[in-house]
Write a protein that holds these residues in place. Structure first.
Motif, PDB file in Angstrom:
ATOM      1  N   VAL A  62       0.887  -1.271  -0.039  1.00 14.61           N
ATOM      2  CA  VAL A  62      -0.037  -0.064  -0.096  1.00 14.61           C
ATOM      3  C   VAL A  62       0.873   1.198  -0.080  1.00 14.61           C
ATOM      4  O   VAL A  62       1.580   1.562   0.694  1.00 14.61           O
ATOM      5  N   GLU A  63       0.650   2.248  -0.985  1.00 14.08           N
ATOM      6  CA  GLU A  63       1.370   3.377  -1.072  1.00 14.08           C
ATOM      7  C   GLU A  63       0.826   4.478  -0.512  1.00 14.08           C
ATOM      8  O   GLU A  63       1.188   5.493   0.004  1.00 14.08           O
ATOM      9  N   ASP A  64      -0.838   4.421  -0.441  1.00 14.13           N
ATOM     10  CA  ASP A  64      -1.555   5.652   0.170  1.00 14.13           C
ATOM     11  C   ASP A  64      -1.744   5.522   1.415  1.00 14.13           C
ATOM     12  O   ASP A  64      -2.403   4.820   1.963  1.00 14.13           O
ATOM     13  N   GLU A  65      -1.015   6.276   2.340  1.00 19.18           N
ATOM     14  CA  GLU A  65      -1.067   6.436   3.619  1.00 19.18           C
ATOM     15  C   GLU A  65      -2.275   6.728   4.087  1.00 19.18           C
ATOM     16  O   GLU A  65      -2.909   6.394   5.195  1.00 19.18           O
ATOM     17  N   ASP A  66      -3.103   7.790   3.468  1.00 23.96           N
ATOM     18  CA  ASP A  66      -4.250   8.270   3.884  1.00 23.96           C
ATOM     19  C   ASP A  66      -5.382   7.085   3.909  1.00 23.96           C
ATOM     20  O   ASP A  66      -6.282   7.013   4.857  1.00 23.96           O
ATOM     21  N   ALA A  67      -5.202   6.208   2.824  1.00 24.44           N
ATOM     22  CA  ALA A  67      -6.071   5.099   3.017  1.00 24.44           C
ATOM     23  C   ALA A  67      -6.037   4.231   4.168  1.00 24.44           C
ATOM     24  O   ALA A  67      -6.873   3.546   5.002  1.00 24.44           O
ATOM     25  N   ILE A  68      -4.745   3.902   4.613  1.00 23.14           N
ATOM     26  CA  ILE A  68      -4.594   3.180   5.860  1.00 23.14           C
ATOM     27  C   ILE A  68      -4.843   4.020   7.096  1.00 23.14           C
ATOM     28  O   ILE A  68      -5.562   3.437   7.984  1.00 23.14           O
ATOM     29  N   ARG A  69      -4.721   5.346   7.186  1.00 21.54           N
ATOM     30  CA  ARG A  69      -5.079   6.301   8.094  1.00 21.54           C
ATOM     31  C   ARG A  69      -6.639   6.004   8.397  1.00 21.54           C
ATOM     32  O   ARG A  69      -7.113   5.747   9.348  1.00 21.54           O
ATOM     33  N   GLU A  70      -7.286   5.930   6.992  1.00 20.58           N
ATOM     34  CA  GLU A  70      -8.790   5.899   7.277  1.00 20.58           C
ATOM     35  C   GLU A  70      -9.209   4.608   7.728  1.00 20.58           C
ATOM     36  O   GLU A  70     -10.146   4.233   8.579  1.00 20.58           O
ATOM     37  N   ALA A  71      -8.570   3.520   7.216  1.00 23.69           N
ATOM     38  CA  ALA A  71      -8.957   2.303   7.803  1.00 23.69           C
ATOM     39  C   ALA A  71      -8.727   2.082   9.358  1.00 23.69           C
ATOM     40  O   ALA A  71      -9.720   1.452   9.906  1.00 23.69           O
TER      41      ALA A  71
END
Length: 75
Positions: A62-71
């Motif tokens: 995963v490159e999109d840290e915003d997606a990780i933060r959201e999850a």
């Protein structure tokens, strides 16, 4: 990534065992900072081992840290 039936089955099992089915709230930025130092991070990309089915998992980059933060903050 798990289908609804498997998710519900696992949640019911955790409940019967008296275990939490939802992780406690964490500071997403602190958790991401810690994950960047993990051995699964490769070439600056975070990698996660995620369940696909019971007894089967896959490695996801995963490159999109915003997606990780959201999850991590979703309830």
């Amino acid at each position: 990534g798990l289908d609804r039936g498997v998710r519900e089955r696992l949640q019911a099992l955790l409940a019967r065992l008296g275990l939490a089915a939802v992780a406690p709230a964490v500071d997403a930025n602190a958790a991401l900072a810690s994950m960047r130092g993990d051995k699964k991070t490769e070439r600056g990309k975070l990698r996660f081992v995620l369940p696909v089915r019971i007894g089967e998992a896959e490695v996801v980059e995963v490159e999109d840290e915003d997606a990780i933060r959201e999850a991590m903050t979703a309830r």
